[in-house]
Design an enzyme around this catalytic site. Structure first.
Site, mmCIF file in Angstrom:
data_model
loop_
_atom_site.group_PDB
_atom_site.id
_atom_site.type_symbol
_atom_site.label_atom_id
_atom_site.label_comp_id
_atom_site.label_asym_id
_atom_site.label_seq_id
_atom_site.Cartn_x
_atom_site.Cartn_y
_atom_site.Cartn_z
ATOM 1 N N ASP A 212 73.073 18.771 -0.207
ATOM 2 C CA ASP A 212 73.213 19.202 1.183
ATOM 3 C C ASP A 212 72.922 20.686 1.363
ATOM 4 O OD1 ASP A 212 75.476 20.142 -0.124
ATOM 5 O OD2 ASP A 212 76.867 18.811 0.897
ATOM 6 N N GLU B 45 80.910 13.326 6.560
ATOM 7 C CA GLU B 45 82.277 13.454 7.048
ATOM 8 C C GLU B 45 82.859 12.071 7.361
ATOM 9 O OE1 GLU B 45 83.715 16.186 6.717
ATOM 10 O OE2 GLU B 45 82.809 17.875 7.777
HETATM 11 C C1 GLP Z 1 81.563 21.139 0.505
HETATM 12 C C2 GLP Z 1 80.256 20.510 -0.011
HETATM 13 C C3 GLP Z 1 80.546 19.314 -0.854
HETATM 14 C C4 GLP Z 1 81.641 19.707 -1.815
HETATM 15 C C5 GLP Z 1 82.942 19.874 -1.083
HETATM 16 C C6 GLP Z 1 84.082 20.437 -1.918
HETATM 17 O O1 GLP Z 1 81.713 21.041 1.872
HETATM 18 N N1 GLP Z 1 79.333 20.133 0.997
HETATM 19 O O2 GLP Z 1 79.367 18.876 -1.511
HETATM 20 O O3 GLP Z 1 81.829 18.694 -2.759
HETATM 21 O O4 GLP Z 1 82.796 20.569 0.112
HETATM 22 O O5 GLP Z 1 83.950 21.805 -2.089
HETATM 23 P P1 GLP Z 1 84.897 22.681 -3.000
HETATM 24 O O6 GLP Z 1 84.491 22.398 -4.408
HETATM 25 O O7 GLP Z 1 84.630 24.095 -2.599
HETATM 26 O O8 GLP Z 1 86.290 22.248 -2.735
#
Ligand code: GLP
Length: 251
Positions: A75, A151
């Site tokens: 993404d 989401e």
């Molecule tokens: C983000 C990314 C995801 C990721 C998630 C967790 O929004 N788009 O791909 O897995 O949130 O992120 P974090 O590792 O910072 O908790």
């Protein structure tokens, strides 16, 4: 490490995040050892920072190379300039791509600056297909159970698309968004759930207690579009690598 099965997926519980990251890096090394032209799906977020650091530090002594590997990131924010320090392009270049021997032409991250995002998402799907599909897809998990930027409420049939970020995701990611002068985008381009499920193997990593509610719903609740990560129980070749803090005494 202890492991158990939840529906069709394996859950591996590691004592701490360091052990977990070693194991996750190990799964990438063995994938590349068995197929040097592997197509790897990559994720971002704070969970993956120690993962990339470990892979960068060890890949040469593990006897693997990225020279023939192809990558697709899950993404990217939309809209955002690739060179914005908050973009996932910048994150991936700084933490990974500039520090390994991968060819630039083999790296794919959705283009957050695409003038025609509908064309961009179609071309992203086509590029994955042309590459032969993803052999091993890494995933994180959002606090609301999102995977990629899918989401709650996203269709299990979805392919790469433009999505609106929820308030909870915006709040969770805001601390990672530095004050480079750019506003945090409220949209993103993300591989869809069906795109993710098309990968031959999935590895989700989650560390820390902020993830335990999401993991609990994903593993023990119904398989529902309200909890995107719950669909991974249907994949058949998915592993959740979690630490004790994240699993929170669930089993
Ligand atoms: C983000 C990314 C995801 C990721 C998630 C967790 O929004 N788009 O791909 O897995 O949130 O992120 P974090 O590792 O910072 O908790």
């Amino acid at each position: 490490m202890r492991s158990t099965r939840f529906g069709g997926l394996t859950v591996e519980v590691y004592r701490d995040s360091r052990e977990l990251i070693n194991a996750a890096a190990g799964s990438l090394f063995s994938q590349l050892r068995s197929k040097k032209e592997s197509v790897i799906g990559l994720a971002t977020g704070s969970t993956f920072l120690p993962f990339y650091a470990k892979v960068v530090a060890d890949y040469r002594k593990e006897g693997v190379s990225f020279m023939d590997a192809v990558t697709f990131n899950l993404d990217e924010y939309y809209p955002i300039a690739n060179e914005d320090s908050n973009s996932y392009h910048s994150y991936m270049t700084a933490n990974f791509f500039s520090r390994i021997d991968i060819k630039k032409a083999n790296v794919h991250v959705p283009d957050g600056s695409a003038a025609n995002p509908e064309l961009e998402v179609r071309e992203y799907e086509e590029a994955i297909l042309r590459a032969g599909g993803i052999d091993l897809q890494f995933l994180g998990i959002g606090r609301n159970g999102h995977i990629g930027f899918n989401e709650p409420g996203t269709s299990f049939e979805s392919r790469t698309h433009v999505t609106n970020l929820t308030d909870s995701t915006l709040a969770a990611n805001r601390p990672l968004f530095s004050d480079s002068g750019s506003q945090m985008p409220v949209k993103a381009i993300t591989m869809g759930i069906a795109t993710i499920l098309s990968a031959r193997r999935l590895v989700l990593i989650a560390t820390g207690e902020t993830k335990s509610d999401a993991l609990h719903s994903a593993l023990k609740g119904p398989v529902t579009e309200e909890v995107p990560a719950s669909v991974l129980r249907k994949h058949g070749n998915a592993t959740f690598m979690v630490d004790e803090d994240a699993i929170g005494g669930m089993f």
